[in-house]
Scaffold this active site. Structure first.
Site, mmCIF file in Angstrom:
data_model
loop_
_atom_site.group_PDB
_atom_site.id
_atom_site.type_symbol
_atom_site.label_atom_id
_atom_site.label_comp_id
_atom_site.label_asym_id
_atom_site.label_seq_id
_atom_site.Cartn_x
_atom_site.Cartn_y
_atom_site.Cartn_z
ATOM 1 N N GLU A 78 50.319 -55.534 -24.103
ATOM 2 C CA GLU A 78 48.895 -55.626 -23.834
ATOM 3 C C GLU A 78 48.717 -56.795 -22.865
ATOM 4 O O GLU A 78 49.205 -57.900 -23.139
ATOM 5 C CB GLU A 78 48.110 -55.901 -25.125
ATOM 6 N N ARG A 91 60.028 -58.068 -35.985
ATOM 7 C CA ARG A 91 59.601 -59.093 -35.060
ATOM 8 C C ARG A 91 60.604 -60.237 -35.084
ATOM 9 O O ARG A 91 61.156 -60.567 -36.145
ATOM 10 C CB ARG A 91 58.277 -59.641 -35.580
ATOM 11 N N LYS A 119 50.710 -64.399 -28.520
ATOM 12 C CA LYS A 119 49.953 -64.704 -27.302
ATOM 13 C C LYS A 119 48.668 -65.442 -27.635
ATOM 14 O O LYS A 119 48.269 -66.355 -26.929
ATOM 15 C CB LYS A 119 49.616 -63.408 -26.563
HETATM 16 P P1 ATP Z 1 51.287 -60.989 -29.610
HETATM 17 O O1 ATP Z 1 50.885 -61.172 -31.033
HETATM 18 O O2 ATP Z 1 52.106 -62.084 -29.080
HETATM 19 O O3 ATP Z 1 50.152 -60.615 -28.721
HETATM 20 P P2 ATP Z 1 51.861 -58.244 -29.664
HETATM 21 O O4 ATP Z 1 52.811 -57.482 -30.520
HETATM 22 O O5 ATP Z 1 50.420 -58.066 -29.919
HETATM 23 O O6 ATP Z 1 52.278 -59.751 -29.679
HETATM 24 P P3 ATP Z 1 52.152 -56.676 -27.323
HETATM 25 O O7 ATP Z 1 51.792 -57.032 -25.944
HETATM 26 O O8 ATP Z 1 51.376 -55.629 -28.003
HETATM 27 O O9 ATP Z 1 52.133 -58.003 -28.140
HETATM 28 O O10 ATP Z 1 53.711 -56.363 -27.436
HETATM 29 C C1 ATP Z 1 54.464 -55.540 -26.595
HETATM 30 C C2 ATP Z 1 55.702 -55.139 -27.343
HETATM 31 O O11 ATP Z 1 56.467 -56.297 -27.692
HETATM 32 C C3 ATP Z 1 55.354 -54.452 -28.649
HETATM 33 O O12 ATP Z 1 56.185 -53.318 -28.792
HETATM 34 C C4 ATP Z 1 55.616 -55.488 -29.680
HETATM 35 O O13 ATP Z 1 55.925 -54.904 -30.901
HETATM 36 C C5 ATP Z 1 56.757 -56.300 -29.070
HETATM 37 N N1 ATP Z 1 56.787 -57.665 -29.589
HETATM 38 C C6 ATP Z 1 55.785 -58.562 -29.577
HETATM 39 N N2 ATP Z 1 56.142 -59.710 -30.191
HETATM 40 C C7 ATP Z 1 57.423 -59.533 -30.608
HETATM 41 C C8 ATP Z 1 58.364 -60.347 -31.314
HETATM 42 N N3 ATP Z 1 58.052 -61.578 -31.722
HETATM 43 N N4 ATP Z 1 59.587 -59.838 -31.562
HETATM 44 C C9 ATP Z 1 59.910 -58.600 -31.152
HETATM 45 N N5 ATP Z 1 59.070 -57.783 -30.486
HETATM 46 C C10 ATP Z 1 57.843 -58.224 -30.217
HETATM 47 MG MG MG Z 2 48.609 -57.647 -29.482
#
Ligand code: ATP
Ligand code: MG
Length: 558
Positions: free
Chosen positions: A35, A262, A272
């Site tokens: 995102e 994760r 983020k």
């Molecule tokens: P954040 O909470 O940092 O915004 P998110 O999961 O909402 O993380 P996205 O941009 O939706 O962020 O993530 C893109 C991809 O990266 C998704 O498939 C997500 O599951 C993966 N991802 C995000 N954070 C991690 C992590 N700490 N370890 C492994 N994969 C991750």
């Molecule tokens: Mg997110």
């Protein structure tokens, strides 16, 4: 064969099984779906390496998909940064895709669903809807609007789309089952009204799809075979499948959602939203501040793509969430930089060393090897003269037998130069040492082949010639949080654990060859650590970021 099986991780096992049953090799297709609401962090690197790594392994395409369904938080700046980071890590996507490119298709499908009695407009407030949700052990209650006629639903949905209804007036919900044991199946919201401009579709849309409705459908549109996401989406899988079922036809290949754990890193936060707080509250200077666990921060700090990929591969994919010690990431950086970073000399905390029997005004250019780990790196010349700087901590007036550095009356070697012997110290009125006087053995020059040059002395010190040295700004970074898990305390906010000493700016002296170092150039300052030229440097005036110390100093503290 059995051996090969053993080394597959559980995600690869899923794919191998699917290749036996559902999919042909050419059906395999993956995506990385960030995102654009912030910069990528080290956790994302795991997901990138997983998806693009599978692409490499199976020779299958991988899309970069921006999951841009929430214009409140998303920006073009983040899209650009994400692309830069993925490319920098060394991966190439098949297609650059956006969920927002599918808004019309999603809308058309939603209209279809209304016609088929699978969706309805609910005119309750979100609070009312929440009250009817029930609990995991109690069924929910049906909305009084659940049985609206198709005509009324179509008319209202079209008004929502055109912005003719207030933002909080209505939502579109899937009509599933308010008694389902899976709360996500209790008539989930598919659309909300949002009169907000989107970074790509501008003001075209006044309704925006929710994650669950957009994600699987985007996967389906792109013919993704395996949609990997993190474990918190496990309960969403049922809904993912339900939606895909509604929009696909019999016989069409449907994407599969599968979940992995994760990855968290110690002494930092990987979210983020939380990283954005650090930027907005001024705890760090920017998203790419070298203290940040963002990919851009690590890059600026001096990490290499190789080090990050090695890190991600070595921790692998797992089924259970865990905390990886940041020391492991640092280890990966050292390992890679040891092979590639040229060696140089720099003194961070200088004290003057005068060689009293070295002719005044004389200078010599001594040969120094650039990288003992890499013969092809060649050598360079460094200037030597009567007055040098050495590291303050490398001298003690008197010391016990275990101190292998410079003391009075004892010998050490100056790296790539001569053997010297401490003779006396000069102090100011307050007793601080201002100069160390020593004598040198003219026949002991490194590499000169004389008997004296082969003489073994216990310590070797790094140094720079005082009059030739380049005075330079050096930024020493430490952990951003002083505890292992800043999120681990239920009572306290993670912000309370910020390490107030995460940045120390000093002035040091480095050998003159570094005058021409360019932004992002990486070096090993011998006996100290790895350093990288910061982007704020000016021509001829490099600023160095310490990437990592030569050894793990935290291990000792513990
Ligand atoms: P954040 O909470 O940092 O915004 P998110 O999961 O909402 O993380 P996205 O941009 O939706 O962020 O993530 C893109 C991809 O990266 C998704 O498939 C997500 O599951 C993966 N991802 C995000 N954070 C991690 C992590 N700490 N370890 C492994 N994969 C991750
Ligand atoms: Mg997110």
């Amino acid at each position: 064969m059995a051996e090969e099986k053993k080394s597959l991780n559980f995600i690869e096992q899923i794919i191998e099984e699917d290749l036996q049953t559902t999919y042909k090799k050419e059906d395999l297709k993956f995506r990385f779906p960030p995102e654009p609401n912030g910069y990528l962090h080290i956790g994302h690197a795991s997901s990138i390496c997983l998806n693009f790594g599978l692409g490499e392994k199976y020779n299958a395409p991988v899309n970069l998909r921006f999951d841009d369904t929430n214009p409140i938080k998303e920006e073009q700046e983040f899209v650009d940064a994400i692309k830069e980071d993925v490319l920098w890590l060394g991966f190439k996507w098949e297609k650059e895709c956006y969920a927002s490119d599918y808004f019309q298709q999603l809308y058309d499908w939603a209209v279809e669903m209304i016609k088929n009695g699978d969706a309805y407009v609910d005119s309750q407030t979100s609070e009312e809807i929440a009250l009817q949700k029930g609990t995991p052990t109690e069924p929910g209650k049906e909305s009084p609007y659940r049985n609206r006629s198709v005509e009324e639903n179509i008319e209202l949905f079209s008004k929502m789309k055109n912005g003719e209804t207030p933002e909080r007036g209505h939502v579109l919900r899937a009509k599933i089952d308010m008694t389902s044991p899976n709360m996500l199946m209790r008539d989930p919201v598919m659309y909300r009204c949002l009169h907000k401009s989107h970074h790509r579709t501008n003001d075209t849309w006044k309704i925006y799809p929710m994650y669950d409705w957009a994600h699987g459908e985007s996967d389906f549109i792109e013919s993704i075979s395996h949609s990997f996401c993190t474990l918190e989406f496990l309960p969403h899988r049922e809904l993912y499948n339900w939606f895909v079922e509604k929009v696909s036809k019999e016989g069409e290949l449907k994407p599969k959602q599968r979940e992995f754990a994760r990855r968290n890193l110690s002494h930092t936060v990987v979210s983020k939203r939380k990283l954005m707080q650090l930027v907005e509250k001024g705890v760090v200077n920017s998203w790419d501040d070298p203290r940040m666990p963002t990919i851009s921060g690590l890059r600026r700090r001096g990490y290499t793509p190789n080090a990050i990929r090695k890190f991600a591969d070595s921790i692998g994919v797992g089924k259970r969430e865990n905390m990886i010690d940041v020391a492991h990431l640092e280890f990966c950086a050292r390992e890679d930089l040891n092979k590639t970073a040229p060696r140089v000399m720099g003194v961070l905390d200088p004290v003057k060393l005068v060689i009293t029997n070295y002719e005044e005004g004389k200078e010599e250019w001594l040969e120094a090897e650039n990288n003992p780990e890499d013969e092809s790196a060649g050598s360079r010349e460094i200037p030597f003269s009567r007055e040098l700087y050495i590291e303050k901590e490398d001298f003690k007036e008197s010391a016990n037998r275990k101190f292998f550095r410079l003391t009075l009356g004892k010998e050490v070697r100056l790296k790539n130069a001569y053997i010297i012997k401490g003779e006396e110290v000069v102090k100011d009125s307050e007793g601080n040492i201002t100069e160390i006087h020593c004598t040198y053995d003219p026949k002991s020059k490194s590499g000169s082949g004389t008997e004296e040059s082969m003489r073994k002395v216990k310590g070797t010190l790094h140094w720079v010639s005082a009059k030739h040295a380049l005075e330079t700004e050096i930024r020493l970074y430490d952990r951003l949080f002083s505890v292992e898990n800043p999120d681990g305390d239920k009572e306290k906010d993670y912000m309370e654990f910020v390490n107030p000493d995460s940045l120390e700016v000093i002035t040091g002296f480095v050998e003159p060859s570094l005058k021409s170092a360019g932004v992002q150039d990486k070096f090993q300052f011998q006996r100290i650590g790895y350093f990288c030229v910061d982007k704020e440097s000016e021509e001829g005036k490099p600023i160095f970021n310490r990437t990592v110390t030569l050894r793990d100093s935290w291990a000792k503290i513990k």
